[in-house]
Design a protein around this motif. Sequence first.
Motif, mmCIF file in Angstrom:
data_model
loop_
_atom_site.group_PDB
_atom_site.id
_atom_site.type_symbol
_atom_site.label_atom_id
_atom_site.label_comp_id
_atom_site.label_asym_id
_atom_site.label_seq_id
_atom_site.Cartn_x
_atom_site.Cartn_y
_atom_site.Cartn_z
ATOM 1 N N ARG A 123 0.934 -1.306 -0.107
ATOM 2 C CA ARG A 123 0.107 0.106 0.019
ATOM 3 C C ARG A 123 0.941 1.313 0.146
ATOM 4 N NH1 ARG A 123 -5.414 0.069 1.158
ATOM 5 N NH2 ARG A 123 -5.082 2.208 2.017
ATOM 6 N N ASP A 138 4.079 1.928 2.184
ATOM 7 C CA ASP A 138 4.884 0.819 2.709
ATOM 8 C C ASP A 138 6.583 0.916 1.986
ATOM 9 O OD1 ASP A 138 2.947 -0.519 4.177
ATOM 10 O OD2 ASP A 138 2.218 -1.383 2.223
ATOM 11 N N HIS A 147 -6.549 -4.286 1.562
ATOM 12 C CA HIS A 147 -5.836 -3.752 3.011
ATOM 13 C C HIS A 147 -4.994 -4.610 3.671
ATOM 14 C CE1 HIS A 147 -9.865 -1.810 1.848
ATOM 15 N NE2 HIS A 147 -9.424 -0.756 2.459
ATOM 16 N N SER A 172 -1.646 -4.930 3.957
ATOM 17 C CA SER A 172 -0.095 -3.980 3.811
ATOM 18 C C SER A 172 0.732 -5.175 3.832
ATOM 19 C CB SER A 172 0.091 -3.227 4.527
ATOM 20 O OG SER A 172 -1.054 -1.862 4.823
ATOM 21 N N TYR A 214 -7.771 1.471 10.365
ATOM 22 C CA TYR A 214 -7.860 1.798 8.787
ATOM 23 C C TYR A 214 -7.873 3.336 8.871
ATOM 24 C CZ TYR A 214 -8.898 2.302 3.976
ATOM 25 O OH TYR A 214 -8.960 2.629 2.426
ATOM 26 N N ARG A 238 -4.319 4.245 9.473
ATOM 27 C CA ARG A 238 -3.702 3.361 8.084
ATOM 28 C C ARG A 238 -3.747 4.861 7.147
ATOM 29 N NH1 ARG A 238 0.050 -0.330 5.877
ATOM 30 N NH2 ARG A 238 0.513 0.900 4.145
ATOM 31 N N GLU A 259 -0.471 6.797 5.681
ATOM 32 C CA GLU A 259 -0.071 6.742 4.211
ATOM 33 C C GLU A 259 0.118 8.343 3.818
ATOM 34 O OE1 GLU A 259 -2.323 2.736 3.219
ATOM 35 O OE2 GLU A 259 -3.033 4.540 2.566
ATOM 36 N N PHE A 280 2.877 1.428 11.935
ATOM 37 C CA PHE A 280 2.597 1.194 10.340
ATOM 38 C C PHE A 280 3.833 0.446 9.573
ATOM 39 C CE2 PHE A 280 -1.864 2.869 11.491
ATOM 40 C CZ PHE A 280 -2.523 1.687 11.191
#
Length: 280
Positions: free
Chosen positions: A66, A69, A109, A111, A214, A217, A221, A256
């Motif tokens: 994602r 990452d 979803h 990752s 989420y 997340r 990101e 994350f």
Amino acid sequence: MHRVRRDDVFTPDRPPVVAERHELAADNSAHSHDFLELAVVTRGTATHVSASGEQGLSRGSVALLRPGDWHGYRDCRGLVVHNVYVGPEMFQRELAWLRAEPHIGRLLHRSGHVSRLDDGALAVVEAALPAAVGGHITQVGALLCLLGGAAASLGEPAAGSAGTHPAVLLAVRELEGDPRRDWSVDDLAALARVSAAHLARTFTAQLGISPMAYLNRLRAERAAALLIETDLPVAAIGRQVGWSDPNYASRRFRQFFAMSPSGYRARFSAPVTPGRPPAR
């Protein structure tokens, strides 16, 4: 394989999907980017290194990363990797219908997830990927082949499954549309006209992540993209994505990406070209 910014990968005024082929005979150092990547191995072996840990790769392996990452390859032996890069907005617009498909939402979803294509799916993907390097329509086709094959690796949908629940799809759209907002499960449930308990349970069961996880997340990101694309202070980036407390922001980011925001920037940031606005 170290292009990290959207402007370095996608063509303006065209849907953000690009396919590339790479042959790796040596280690490929860890790198990050602000778009989604599907990497399928068609030949050779290697070890995939990411925040999720180390996983062996061989023919038919597919890694999904994602935005934000980081990953790399080591112990490469005759490795051939086909990458398909996708702007996440594709799944809010042109390919939004995919999210209602069983397993696709859960796959998107996960990752750092590495799955394996079966022989039939790999044959279809291998036929689509070489042509995808040169044409946009075939790039979208290769993406669909990859997603279908990778989703199939998760197994058959549960009996009676009719796809992702509408309340879950609505909650995802709301969170993605305004991640800075101080959301709660109660807020999302009220919009979806279901109970908070039902939404939390269904969201987690179908996507493999809770609504609030989420949300965090998404914020991580977006923070990652700003860290590698701009020189904004880390605290300012936290506030911009919805984390007003720098200590809290650092803890959530580390959750994350397994490193602090400043560490992430030092390792992965690309210098901003003078006179060129940072990508978004």
